[in-house]
Design an enzyme around this catalytic site. Structure first.
Site, short mmCIF file in Angstrom:
data_model
loop_
_atom_site.label_atom_id
_atom_site.label_comp_id
_atom_site.label_asym_id
_atom_site.label_seq_id
_atom_site.Cartn_x
_atom_site.Cartn_y
_atom_site.Cartn_z
N PRO A 97 0.83 -1.20 0.00
CA PRO A 97 0.00 0.00 0.00
C PRO A 97 0.87 1.26 0.00
CG PRO A 97 -0.60 -1.46 1.82
CD PRO A 97 0.59 -2.06 1.16
N GLU A 134 12.65 -0.96 27.65
CA GLU A 134 13.23 -0.38 26.44
C GLU A 134 14.76 -0.37 26.52
OE1 GLU A 134 11.50 0.02 23.84
OE2 GLU A 134 9.60 -0.29 24.87
#
Ligand code: ADP
Ligand code: ZN
Length: 594
Positions: A196, A417
């Protein structure tokens, strides 16, 4: 639906006006003075009546003074004789029937209305149709006139090969006779496939723009409606309309909505889709050389298309529209930058390098976001910093600073993280860490962004293994620091399983299985997947587990060995929320010194 009601009301008004006019034109009924029957007999006896008109049981006459009289003859003569003998006043009446024409008309009105209703129902298709699409009646395609379509090939950047392949079609549309005289066969159908946002629609528009021909655009999903038969009739209509305005381009976006493999599942009630697909095939087969209509279809699921669509004479030319590479991205960025104010510090090469995997649409979106940010910040032009911010937004979704996060959650996220970042940092060959943040974006509470040094078209085993380690790093850090597991790692684990399984089953990267593919069932294209013996299935699972365990051990080792760096990074994240590559470098170096 608006359209439908509008037409219905127009017809209703026409019907009412017709009725009104009819009533006006029709002679007003004459008025007669009604006379009781015995009075009539008396008048006859008196000689007051010399001439009558008898019509069935109605008797009419005109008096000396010109008054018109009437009376009705009673049916029962025995009763009448008795009544007359006893001086009863016999008032006789006749039911006034409307004119036969009016009568028939009235009796047909409900049926007529039903017919009109049905007619427009079928015509306008299902309710919910958009307004402007109606400009092109039944097929609901959107028509872009050649005068209005301004997209040209120069607006499409970074996909030169696809453009080259399509140049011939432009030539043909510009000068069809040259080709037909030479006896050249021009494809009637072109399939553009690719992810897309790679510019398939843009390309199709550019072809129309270059050739200066009308462009009909419709989405495949528009064909597939609730009511059986509508889709097929829309296809028929679209092609009829297209042939009328030839040479022209018919563009069908999301062709997979109609053209999905017929055996594939996807819920019941596929009759409508199949009928529509068949009609499409019929129309394409019915093309004559001099119809000069070219059908361009786009999809990002070329693999699930019905093979019948791809046969010669149909969409037999298939052109892949790939994601742009570094050079392509630079060109696309420049095309879109023409519409905005750009600062002197912008280096498109750097931006292009920092946006691997971006589609043309994402790049366009990024420039647009940057322009918005510029306005919000009252900046005179777009700077590198603004572009960087815009990139993050496109890449990771908008920041959700308003999301309420507890202190504990924040600590765990920072630690998680840091785990990802540290493992990625320490593994030679892993993509360098670009940025780490604990500002929630989209659905993620935090993010570690890696950017590849070079554009990769294939991945080696080491690279994939490093990926597994990095993904597991988050969960491991949580375990080591908090001795606890959270759901935050859910997405990481999903990706780990996916990569590991594909390494074993698709890419032949496990020694015990060897270079053999074991396809997984794919419900979308109807691929059933291989039937595995219990033994093979167990072996595959064991190999996947082994691979993940190896990665887990490696990542755990890295984190344990660099615990000081992990803690320092967590602290930095809690303090600054976002840290850059330079920050990480400093933190790791400092931690290693102590
Ligand atoms: P697709 O049809 O492949 O999903 P689109 O053609 O709709 O993609 O692309 C959406 C938008 O992204 C375009 O209108 C254009 O602004 C931008 N875009 C995509 N690819 C390119 C490209 N190669 N060059 C310039 N702009 C592009
Ligand atoms: Zn994670």
């Amino acid at each position: 639906m608006n359209y439908f009601y509008k037409n219905l009301s127009i017809w209703l008004i026409i019907a009412l006006v017709a009725l009104f006019i009819f009533n006006m034109v029709k002679k007003a009924p004459e008025s007669f003075y009604k006379v009781p029957f015995n009075e009539f007999l008396q008048k006859v006896d008196n000689g007051a009546i010399t001439k009558v008109t008898v019509k069935e049981d109605l008797i009419r006459w005109t008096g000396h003074d010109g008054t018109r009289y009437e009376t009705v003859v009673p049916q029962d003569s025995v009763a009448l004789a008795r009544m007359l003998a006893n001086d009863v006043t016999v008032n006789t009446e006749k039911e006034v029937k409307p004119h036969w024409f009016l009568q028939t008309f009235l009796s047909w009105v409900p049926l007529l209305l039903l017919g009109i209703l049905w007619f427009f129902f079928m015509r306008s298709g299902s309710p919910g149709g958009g307004g402007k699409a109606m400009a092109f009646g039944k097929s609901r395609a959107q028509l872009i006139d050649p005068q209005k379509s301004k997209v040209k090939f120069k607006d499409v950047a970074g996909i030169d090969e696809a453009k080259e392949e399509l140049a011939e079609i432009v030539d043909f549309l510009k000068n069809p006779s040259k080709f037909t005289e030479a006896g050249a066969r021009i494809p009637t159908g072109v399939l553009l496939y690719g992810e897309p946002g790679t510019g398939k629609t843009l390309l199709a528009k550019a072809i129309a723009g270059e050739a200066g021909v009308p462009f009909y655009a419709i989405s495949g999903s528009n064909f597939v409606e609730m009511y059986v038969g509508i889709g097929a009739s829309r296809v028929r209509d679209l092609f009829r309309e297209g042939k009328k305005r030839a040479p022209c381009i018919i563009f069908i976006d999301e062709i997979d909505a109609v053209g999905r493999h017929r055996s594939a599942g996807g819920g019941g009630g596929n009759d409508e889709r199949e009928q529509t697909l068949n009609q499409l095939l019929v129309e394409m087969d019915g093309f004559e050389v001099n119809d000069h209509v070219i059908v361009i279809a786009a999809t990002n699921r070329q693999d699930i298309l019905d093979p019948a669509l791809l046969r010669p004479g149909r969409f037999d030319r298939q052109i892949m529209v790939p994601l742009p590479d570094v050079g392509g991205r630079e060109k696309i960025l420049k095309v879109h930058a023409e519409k905005v104010k750009i600062g002197p510090d912008i280096d498109w090469k750097v931006i292009a390098k920092g946006t691997p995997g971006f589609s043309g649409a994402q790049l366009a979106n990024m420039i647009n976001e940057a322009a918005l940010l510029m306005t919000r910040k009252n900046a005179p032009f777009i700077t590198m910093e603004i572009l960087e911010e815009a990139k993050d937004k496109v890449m990771m979704g908008a920041e959700r600073r308003s999301m309420i996060i507890t202190e504990k959650e924040k600590k765990i996220t920072a630690c998680h993280e840091s785990g990802h970042a540290l493992v990625a940092w320490m593994l030679p060959g892993a993509d360098p860490v670009h940025k780490v943040t604990i500002i929630p974006r989209g659905r993620a509470l935090g993010l570690t962004m890696q950017l590849p040094e070079i554009e990769r078209n294939s991945h080696d085993r080491t690279y994939l293994f490093n990926n597994l380690c990095t993904l597991l790093g988050g969960r491991i850090a949580e375990e080591i620091v908090f001795n606890e597991m959270t759901t935050g790692a859910g997405n990481d684990i999903e990706r780990v399983s996916d990569i590991a399984r594909r390494m074993v089953c698709e890419w032949g990267m496990s020694d015990a299985i060897g270079p053999v593919t074991y396809t997984q069932p794919d419900p979308l294209n109807g691929r059933p997947g291989q039937i595995l013996s219990e033994e093979t299935a167990r072996l595959i699972n064991a190999e996947v587990r082994k691979l993940v365990q190896e990665a887990y051990d490696r990542a755990k080792q890295i984190i344990e060995e660099n615990r000081a760096a992990l803690d320092a990074m967590t602290r930095a994240l809690l303090e600054k929320e976002t840290i850059s590559r330079q920050d990480i470098e400093q933190i790791v170096n400092n931690a290693q010194k102590t």
